[in-house]
Design a protein around this motif. Sequence first.
Motif, short mmCIF file in Angstrom:
data_model
loop_
_atom_site.label_atom_id
_atom_site.label_comp_id
_atom_site.label_asym_id
_atom_site.label_seq_id
_atom_site.Cartn_x
_atom_site.Cartn_y
_atom_site.Cartn_z
N THR A 75 6.07 11.47 -3.70
CA THR A 75 5.04 12.37 -2.92
C THR A 75 3.58 12.08 -2.87
OG1 THR A 75 4.38 13.72 -4.78
CG2 THR A 75 6.58 14.48 -3.67
N GLY A 76 3.21 11.37 -3.61
CA GLY A 76 1.84 10.74 -3.55
C GLY A 76 0.97 11.88 -4.17
N GLU A 77 1.63 12.86 -5.01
CA GLU A 77 0.98 14.16 -5.64
C GLU A 77 0.91 13.88 -7.11
OE1 GLU A 77 2.21 17.58 -4.08
OE2 GLU A 77 1.34 17.21 -2.13
N VAL A 125 0.74 -1.14 -0.15
CA VAL A 125 0.09 0.00 0.00
C VAL A 125 0.98 1.15 -0.12
CG1 VAL A 125 -1.89 -1.08 1.06
CG2 VAL A 125 -0.11 -0.12 2.59
N ALA A 126 0.27 2.40 -0.29
CA ALA A 126 0.83 3.74 -0.18
C ALA A 126 2.28 3.73 -0.82
CB ALA A 126 1.13 4.06 1.24
N TYR A 127 3.30 4.12 -0.29
CA TYR A 127 4.49 4.43 -1.02
C TYR A 127 5.06 2.96 -1.53
CZ TYR A 127 9.39 5.47 -1.77
OH TYR A 127 10.78 5.75 -2.36
N ASP A 128 4.86 1.98 -1.08
CA ASP A 128 5.44 0.75 -1.59
C ASP A 128 4.50 0.58 -3.18
OD1 ASP A 128 7.33 0.54 0.18
OD2 ASP A 128 6.41 -1.46 1.10
N ARG A 163 3.16 2.65 -5.07
CA ARG A 163 3.40 3.77 -5.85
C ARG A 163 4.58 3.35 -6.47
NH1 ARG A 163 1.66 7.16 -1.72
NH2 ARG A 163 4.01 8.11 -1.60
N TYR A 223 4.95 11.41 -8.49
CA TYR A 223 3.95 10.71 -7.67
C TYR A 223 4.39 9.56 -6.67
CZ TYR A 223 -0.44 7.86 -6.75
OH TYR A 223 -1.62 7.48 -6.31
#
Length: 237
Positions: free
Chosen positions: A230-232, A94-97, A99, A227
């Motif tokens: 930063t997730g953006e 999930v999340a950073y991994d 992405r 992305y």
Amino acid sequence: MKDHYHKELEAYQVSVGGYSRFAITMLRDAFDAFSSLDRELACEIAGGMENFCIQTDEPAMHQEIRVPRKVFLSLRSDQLEEQGLKLIALHQPVAYDLRTISCCMNLISSAERIGRYGKDICHCTYKLPEGIHIRGMARLPEMAEGALSMLEDSLHAFQTRDLSILEGFSSRDDVIDELRYLIYEDCISIMEEDPRTIPYCATYLLVDRYLERCADHACKTAEKIHYMITGERVDIR
């Protein structure tokens, strides 16, 4: 200590980086062969052989074969994509991994295309008549260096997680787009002046298109890297 999953994820990123490096090097070498009208080098780049590891469930059973580079590009792409899907299926990141794996898959797809553009540029070398280039190759060297520097920087940003490397990518892509149209206009003018230049200029326009697409791949990769970190979402055009 890092768990097995994170070690596996790190190894996956290293493999993807290596595949991307292979593709960029193939593109650079192909343009060098085109610039020097070195048909022998172009043939070696496009038709050369690479070692490919056939992976099995048992590491001891792994086999290595030699395949043409165009086959290697496709096989290695499929292999790395499969590894990414297995990481998702087995570990449900999930999340950073998550992405990160998504970004890796984008790099894999782009690298395969970039390597194939390198092969196509080698084929363009065969089409040119014996002799020398005309009119400084109609600014193609400038365009090639710009596109290659963007690809190199996007890969470096992926490996170092340094977003500052990607600053100004939109402006750099604008320069590539402007060069594409300038080269088109120059080639049309040259062919109108002297029809004997048509084999050169028609080939230049093909290479011009390949390099523009490579710069687009660099921009898309830069978006995915931003992305990932930063997730953006950002739009680099």
